[in-house]
Motif scaffolding. Structure first.
Motif, short mmCIF file in Angstrom:
data_model
loop_
_atom_site.label_atom_id
_atom_site.label_comp_id
_atom_site.label_asym_id
_atom_site.label_seq_id
_atom_site.Cartn_x
_atom_site.Cartn_y
_atom_site.Cartn_z
N VAL A 183 76.74 134.59 212.19
CA VAL A 183 78.11 134.11 212.01
C VAL A 183 79.07 135.29 211.96
N TYR A 184 78.71 136.33 211.20
CA TYR A 184 79.57 137.52 211.11
C TYR A 184 79.68 138.21 212.46
N ARG A 185 78.60 138.25 213.21
CA ARG A 185 78.63 138.85 214.54
C ARG A 185 79.56 138.05 215.46
N ALA A 186 79.50 136.73 215.38
CA ALA A 186 80.38 135.89 216.19
C ALA A 186 81.84 136.08 215.79
N ILE A 187 82.09 136.19 214.50
CA ILE A 187 83.46 136.41 214.03
C ILE A 187 83.98 137.75 214.54
N GLY A 188 83.14 138.77 214.51
CA GLY A 188 83.53 140.06 215.06
C GLY A 188 83.85 139.97 216.55
N GLY A 189 83.03 139.22 217.29
CA GLY A 189 83.29 139.03 218.71
C GLY A 189 84.59 138.28 218.97
N LEU A 190 84.85 137.26 218.15
CA LEU A 190 86.11 136.52 218.29
C LEU A 190 87.32 137.39 217.98
N THR A 191 87.16 138.31 217.04
CA THR A 191 88.24 139.25 216.73
C THR A 191 88.52 140.13 217.94
N GLY A 192 87.46 140.63 218.58
CA GLY A 192 87.64 141.42 219.79
C GLY A 192 88.27 140.61 220.90
N LEU A 193 87.85 139.35 221.03
CA LEU A 193 88.42 138.48 222.05
C LEU A 193 89.91 138.23 221.80
N TYR A 194 90.29 138.07 220.53
CA TYR A 194 91.70 137.89 220.19
C TYR A 194 92.51 139.12 220.60
N LEU A 195 91.97 140.31 220.29
CA LEU A 195 92.70 141.54 220.64
C LEU A 195 92.86 141.68 222.15
N VAL A 196 91.82 141.32 222.91
CA VAL A 196 91.93 141.40 224.37
C VAL A 196 92.97 140.40 224.87
N ALA A 197 92.93 139.17 224.36
CA ALA A 197 93.90 138.16 224.79
C ALA A 197 95.32 138.58 224.43
N PHE A 198 95.50 139.11 223.23
CA PHE A 198 96.83 139.57 222.82
C PHE A 198 97.30 140.70 223.72
N GLY A 199 96.41 141.64 224.03
CA GLY A 199 96.78 142.75 224.90
C GLY A 199 97.16 142.30 226.29
N VAL A 200 96.40 141.39 226.86
CA VAL A 200 96.70 140.89 228.21
C VAL A 200 98.03 140.13 228.21
N LEU A 201 98.23 139.29 227.22
CA LEU A 201 99.52 138.58 227.12
C LEU A 201 100.67 139.55 226.91
N GLY A 202 100.42 140.63 226.18
CA GLY A 202 101.43 141.66 225.98
C GLY A 202 101.78 142.37 227.28
N PHE A 203 100.77 142.63 228.12
CA PHE A 203 101.04 143.22 229.43
C PHE A 203 101.90 142.30 230.28
N VAL A 204 101.61 141.01 230.22
CA VAL A 204 102.37 140.04 231.01
C VAL A 204 103.81 139.97 230.51
N GLU A 205 103.98 139.91 229.20
CA GLU A 205 105.31 139.74 228.63
C GLU A 205 106.15 141.01 228.72
N ALA A 206 105.55 142.17 228.48
CA ALA A 206 106.31 143.42 228.45
C ALA A 206 106.24 144.18 229.77
N GLY A 207 105.64 143.59 230.78
CA GLY A 207 105.50 144.26 232.06
C GLY A 207 106.84 144.67 232.64
N GLY A 208 106.87 145.86 233.21
CA GLY A 208 108.10 146.38 233.80
C GLY A 208 108.97 147.15 232.83
N GLY A 209 108.68 147.06 231.57
CA GLY A 209 109.47 147.79 230.57
C GLY A 209 108.89 149.17 230.32
N GLU A 210 109.51 149.88 229.41
CA GLU A 210 109.01 151.21 229.04
C GLU A 210 107.70 151.06 228.26
#
Length: 151
Positions: A13-40
């Motif tokens: 369960v703890y390993r899965a929670i750690g993986g989900l945390t990593g997945l959240y960070l990746v999703a947040f980063g990708v969405l951040g690239f989409v939203e902030a794309g073209g900016g500084e």
């Protein structure tokens, strides 16, 4: 001897929670690239993703950290616990550092209060996963159990 449990029954369960945390960070980063794309890269504007402030720099950091966590989770064998502990402490330090510079020109990662709270929570979750996800031999688990019962 470490004070963290070995072969905890909820380790998957703890390993899965750690993986989900990593997945959240990746999703947040990708969405951040989409939203902030073209900016500084270190823009200090009002770009928000999932209610958190971000820019291309922080999106890149989030994506890389998330991928490292996911890779460590896939490898397992206590690599995940070491990475989770290290990055958990790192995220806590990042949250505190960004909290210190939140309303200054040194806020290069465009953090908001919500971003700081989320980073601190993610750091605590990774620390929990790192401390309770350790796997070892039966002798190590018995030694830990015996030492725990002596106290």
């Amino acid at each position: 001897m470490a004070h963290n449990p070995v072969n905890h029954p909820a380790r998957p369960v703890y390993r899965a929670i750690g993986g989900l945390t990593g997945l959240y960070l990746v999703a947040f980063g990708v969405l951040g690239f989409v939203e902030a794309g073209g900016g500084e890269f270190f823009a200090q504007d009002d770009t928000l993703v999932l209610g958190q402030g971000t820019n291309l720099g922080y999106s890149a950091i989030s994506t890389v950290l998330g991928l490292v966590i996911l890779l460590a989770t896939l490898v397992g064998r206590n690599v995940d616990t070491a990475v989770d502990k290290f990055l958990g402490y790192g995220l806590m330090a990042l949250g505190l550092a960004e909290l210190a510079v939140l309303r200054t020109d040194a806020n290069y990662l465009n953090f908001t209060v919500a971003t700081t709270i989320v980073i601190m929570i993610l750091g605590l979750v990774l620390l929990m996963c790192g401390m309770y996800g350790k796997v070892g031999s039966e002798e190590e688990a018995k030694a830990w159990q015996d030492a725990r019962l002596v106290l």
